[in-house]
Design an enzyme around this catalytic site. Sequence first.
Site, PDB file in Angstrom:
ATOM      1  N   LYS A  49      11.568 -28.133  57.452  1.00 34.87           N
ATOM      2  CA  LYS A  49      10.928 -27.048  58.214  1.00 34.87           C
ATOM      3  C   LYS A  49      10.183 -26.025  57.348  1.00 34.87           C
ATOM      4  CE  LYS A  49      11.153 -28.022  61.634  1.00 34.87           C
ATOM      5  NZ  LYS A  49      10.428 -29.271  62.050  1.00 34.87           N
ATOM      6  N   HIS A 110      12.879 -34.940  51.765  1.00 36.06           N
ATOM      7  CA  HIS A 110      13.612 -33.671  51.853  1.00 36.06           C
ATOM      8  C   HIS A 110      14.777 -33.659  50.860  1.00 36.06           C
ATOM      9  CE1 HIS A 110      11.349 -32.331  55.236  1.00 36.06           C
ATOM     10  NE2 HIS A 110      11.924 -33.087  56.146  1.00 36.06           N
ATOM     11  N   SER A 140      13.248 -21.833  62.188  1.00 41.44           N
ATOM     12  CA  SER A 140      12.552 -23.071  62.521  1.00 41.44           C
ATOM     13  C   SER A 140      13.549 -24.230  62.609  1.00 41.44           C
ATOM     14  CB  SER A 140      11.487 -23.354  61.456  1.00 41.44           C
ATOM     15  OG  SER A 140      10.747 -24.496  61.788  1.00 41.44           O
TER      16      SER A 140
HETATM   17  P1  A3P Z   1       7.957 -23.257  63.247  1.00 38.50           P
HETATM   18  O1  A3P Z   1       9.159 -23.930  63.820  1.00 38.50           O
HETATM   19  O2  A3P Z   1       8.295 -21.930  62.645  1.00 38.50           O
HETATM   20  O3  A3P Z   1       6.820 -23.175  64.195  1.00 38.50           O
HETATM   21  P2  A3P Z   1       8.049 -29.287  58.706  1.00 38.50           P
HETATM   22  O4  A3P Z   1       6.746 -29.980  58.810  1.00 38.50           O
HETATM   23  O5  A3P Z   1       8.528 -29.092  57.299  1.00 38.50           O
HETATM   24  O6  A3P Z   1       9.071 -29.904  59.609  1.00 38.50           O
HETATM   25  O7  A3P Z   1       7.834 -27.779  59.182  1.00 38.50           O
HETATM   26  C1  A3P Z   1       7.612 -27.495  60.539  1.00 38.50           C
HETATM   27  C2  A3P Z   1       7.251 -26.039  60.644  1.00 38.50           C
HETATM   28  O8  A3P Z   1       5.911 -25.859  60.120  1.00 38.50           O
HETATM   29  C3  A3P Z   1       7.199 -25.557  62.084  1.00 38.50           C
HETATM   30  O9  A3P Z   1       7.460 -24.157  62.010  1.00 38.50           O
HETATM   31  C4  A3P Z   1       5.754 -25.870  62.435  1.00 38.50           C
HETATM   32  O10 A3P Z   1       5.281 -25.184  63.568  1.00 38.50           O
HETATM   33  C5  A3P Z   1       5.075 -25.380  61.159  1.00 38.50           C
HETATM   34  N1  A3P Z   1       3.726 -25.920  60.996  1.00 38.50           N
HETATM   35  C6  A3P Z   1       3.324 -27.201  61.121  1.00 38.50           C
HETATM   36  N2  A3P Z   1       1.997 -27.289  60.941  1.00 38.50           N
HETATM   37  C7  A3P Z   1       1.555 -26.041  60.701  1.00 38.50           C
HETATM   38  C8  A3P Z   1       0.259 -25.478  60.442  1.00 38.50           C
HETATM   39  N3  A3P Z   1      -0.826 -26.223  60.418  1.00 38.50           N
HETATM   40  N4  A3P Z   1       0.188 -24.142  60.229  1.00 38.50           N
HETATM   41  C9  A3P Z   1       1.295 -23.367  60.258  1.00 38.50           C
HETATM   42  N5  A3P Z   1       2.526 -23.841  60.498  1.00 38.50           N
HETATM   43  C10 A3P Z   1       2.665 -25.161  60.716  1.00 38.50           C
END
Ligand code: A3P
Length: 297
Positions: A49, A110, A140
């Site tokens: 996340k 991860h 998140s």
């Molecule tokens: P939130 O739950 O705070 O919205 P991962 O890819 O490591 O699983 O992380 C997911 C998190 O990154 C989520 O956060 C998601 O919404 C956010 N995320 C994914 N793409 C994004 C983007 N282009 N810009 C900003 N945040 C992004």
Amino acid sequence: MSDDQEVKIRGPLVPVKGIPLSEHIANHYSNVLAFCPDPSDLLIATYPKAGTTWVQETVDLLLHNGNIEICKRASTPIRMPFLENSKRPGIPSGIDLLKTMDPPRVIKTHLPFQLIPKGFWENKCKVIYVARNAKDNLVSYFHFDQMNVTHPDPGPWEHYVQKFMRGQVAWGSWYDHVKSYWEEREKRNILYLFYEDMKENPQREVERIMRYLDLSLPDDVISRIVELTSFENMKENPMANYSFMPRCIFDQSLCTFMRKGQVGDWMNHFTPEQSAEFDEDYQKKMKHVYIPFRSHF
Ligand code: A3P
């Protein structure tokens, strides 16, 4: 047995060298450890996340000159295999997928530093690490653990905060994870990025990744990549928004994968007391290392 039946709803976490992992990943870890990458492979490592998918999409676009059609050739985990993931419905294991792809490959993990197969370091592979401030990362993850119905039930918010502080979530302690890569970043030539920097100035961070990959792209391509990797655009991109995941893994009726994409959402979740307790514990856990996290702008 069908793929759907193989998925255990809300399976337990099983420790591997002290790191709690989903059972299906723990059982398959010996295959992961035996994996030897090519020196040209790129590893994108994160605590869950922290912005993994965002950086993956950015890297894929950089490697394909900003061509979104090419980057829509398949979903994120098919384009960029998830190293430690075992076979899931509709997605082969990361290792099986890597066997079908010629290097250079982009690989997601991860795993904390100490669980990464040694070949990545022996072959001097490039590694991009992305970190996100602890409180937003926790928020998140709390929402993600509700919709990822293969992870243990996150339980109520106040319990989840305690579990996160104790590292009793999949892939273990956030504190140890971010520190493990930080301490190795110079020796191993790891590009250490921050989610907050990407939000603040995506163009600067895309250019930083570009230079690390030894690429040189014109300004208009960089601007296009910034636009294509905005939260709004990625949320609508079916190859990057995880809408392709079956409901028996990600139940997005509970929470969407592309949830908010903001810095400082923790302020909508932590009470002042929880925040103070978290900060005090944070100081203790992070006292031997200064990592310039920002939890708001
Ligand atoms: P939130 O739950 O705070 O919205 P991962 O890819 O490591 O699983 O992380 C997911 C998190 O990154 C989520 O956060 C998601 O919404 C956010 N995320 C994914 N793409 C994004 C983007 N282009 N810009 C900003 N945040 C992004």
